[in-house]
Design an enzyme around this catalytic site. Structure first.
Site, short mmCIF file in Angstrom:
data_model
loop_
_atom_site.label_atom_id
_atom_site.label_comp_id
_atom_site.label_asym_id
_atom_site.label_seq_id
_atom_site.Cartn_x
_atom_site.Cartn_y
_atom_site.Cartn_z
N ASN A 7 -46.07 -137.17 -36.75
CA ASN A 7 -44.69 -137.03 -37.20
C ASN A 7 -44.09 -135.90 -36.36
O ASN A 7 -44.32 -134.72 -36.63
CB ASN A 7 -44.66 -136.69 -38.69
N ARG A 91 -44.19 -141.77 -36.97
CA ARG A 91 -43.07 -141.92 -37.89
C ARG A 91 -41.78 -141.85 -37.06
O ARG A 91 -41.61 -140.95 -36.24
CB ARG A 91 -43.06 -140.77 -38.89
N HIS A 180 -36.66 -142.95 -46.38
CA HIS A 180 -37.87 -142.86 -47.21
C HIS A 180 -38.46 -144.25 -47.47
O HIS A 180 -39.20 -144.44 -48.44
CB HIS A 180 -37.59 -142.24 -48.60
N ARG A 241 -28.73 -130.69 -49.94
CA ARG A 241 -27.69 -131.69 -49.62
C ARG A 241 -26.90 -132.06 -50.86
O ARG A 241 -27.46 -132.15 -51.95
CB ARG A 241 -28.33 -132.96 -49.05
N GLU A 385 -47.16 -141.34 -47.19
CA GLU A 385 -46.48 -141.98 -46.07
C GLU A 385 -47.37 -142.07 -44.83
O GLU A 385 -47.33 -143.05 -44.09
CB GLU A 385 -45.18 -141.22 -45.75
#
Ligand code: ADP
Length: 402
Positions: A7, A91, A180, A241, A385
């Protein structure tokens, strides 16, 4: 078969090496501060001591070279030679409309990921650096890319389009993509296995609640809606956020506070959410501690966060005309007993019968936090993941060989 999962960020790189047949992680680690003289490499081999190195790492190619050297190191390594790495899985945040599933990397795939730089300017260029760095160090090893957006490509047009002039979609690809996806996909499969029912017959709402947070409505194993949009800013309130807001606030706030486009974007992405309302932290652990100490702003931040999540669950039950199970995952979803309790206690109208004791036990394990009689089940499923990236890479390499 051994698969290395990467990643890559703009100044960081995380890795995990999987032994696929045993489903074990042979080693994992991270490189931080790439581009600096004092870059940090942390390497955690299975059953061996952790390694911390500080050295000059100016680019991703050097970072990968150092990681490979540690993986085959006589003392800290887990392999005899890098030839034992059979494939690498990356990823990639944005696959746009081009990628509906994971693919093996070739020239066309790289070109397409580059074309998508516009849609994910902070992420996709960094992932490309990771792909090129592996190519430079191990030119013959097959690489695969696994996209955060791919799982959501099954959404129907009425869910992914915004009600704005179609020119924005046709010319500029303005639409909901969702993120996601790897996690929503994984926990939905695990939920079906846990419930002992075919995924194709289930209506699921999956809630990936970490620093970034999103919900997905999953009907018969296919995503039919998700809360993040064209970018990961839309939807739930998150650590830093804002999530959903009236779009008219953007030009209004820019005018009143004399903000540039970059400044308003930074405000909504990095200085909003839990951080802005609590004035304390974007981290749910610190918010919870402050609430316990009686902090009113922390309490308000938590109430907003929970309320907005609960509204999405209601919306997605409506979107699917019902729900069989709701799944909590990621940092906050897996660990915050309080958030799950507050949400579930207000879902009695759906037929949720919350099990307080189950909610408090079994941390780190897949479990149910509703009673056996509950009409709608609520599950906690730790996400993984990296494992999905390894598994997809393994499948792609296997089928290319056959
Ligand atoms: P990311 O989106 O960065 O992958 P994670 O899924 O790792 O994030 O989630 C990180 C968040 O999980 C932290 O910011 C923290 O708020 C939350 N978290 C971790 N442990 C706990 C806990 N015990 N209680 C509440 N929140 C927690």
């Amino acid at each position: 078969m051994n698969i290395l999962v990467i990643n890559a960020g703009s100044s960081s790189l995380k890795y995990q090496l999987f032994q696929m047949e045993d489903e074990t992680v042979l080693a994992k680690g991270r490189v931080e501060r790439i581009g600096m003289e004092t870059a940090i490499l942390v390497h955690e081999p299975k059953d061996k001591g952790e390694v911390h190195e500080v050295s000059e790492i100016l680019e991703h190619t050097t970072a990968i070279r150092k990681v490979l050297a540690l993986l085959v190191h006589p003392e800290h390594g887990v392999l005899e030679s890098t030839a034992e790495i059979n494939a690498v899985g990356h990823r990639v945040v944005h696959g746009g409309e081009s990628f509906k599933s994971s693919v093996l990397v070739n020239h066309e795939v790289k070109q397409e990921i580059k074309r998508l730089f516009d849609l994910a300017p902070l992420h996709n260029p960094a992932h490309m650096l990771g792909i090129l760095a592996v190519e430079a160090n191990m030119p013959d090893v097959p690489q695969a890319v696994v996209f955060d957006t791919a799982f959501h490509q099954s959404m129907p047009a009425h869910a992914y389009l915004y009600p704005v002039p179609m020119v924005l979609y046709r010319k500029h690809k303005v639409r909901r993509y969702g993120f996601h996806g790897t996690s929503h996909n994984y926990v939905s499969e695990r939920a079906a296995a846990f419930l002992g029912r075919p995924l194709g017959q289930l209506k699921l709402i999956t809630c990936h609640i970490g620093n970034g947070a999103s919900c997905a409505a999953i009907l018969g194993g296919k995503a039919v809606d998700t809360s993040m949009g064209m970018t990961p800013l839309e939807g739930l309130m998150m650590g830093t956020r804002s999530g959903d807001l009236d779009p008219a606030i953007v030009p209004y706030a820019m005018g009143k506070e004399d903000l540039t486009l970059g400044e308003i974007s930074s405000m909504l992405n990095k200085h909003s959410g839990l951080q802005a309302i609590s004035g304390i932290s974007s981290d749910m652990r610190e918010i919870t501690e402050a609430m316990e100490a009686g902090d009113k702003n922390a309490n308000l931040a938590f109430e907003m966060y929970e309320y907005r999540l609960r509204k999405y669950i209601g919306a997605y039950a409506a979107a699917m005309n019902g729900v069989d199970a709701i799944v909590f995952t990621a940092g906050v979803g897996e660990n915050s007993e309080l958030l799950r309790k507050r949400v579930c206690e207000q879902l009695t109208y759906l037929g949720v019968e919350f099990d307080e004791a189950a909610n408090r036990s079994g941390r780190g394990q897949e479990r149910r936090i509703t009673t056996a009689n509950s009409k709608v089940q609520v599950l906690v499923i730790p996400t993984n993941e990296e494992w999905v990236i390894a598994r997809d890479t393994y499948r792609l390499v296997q089928s290319a060989q056959n």
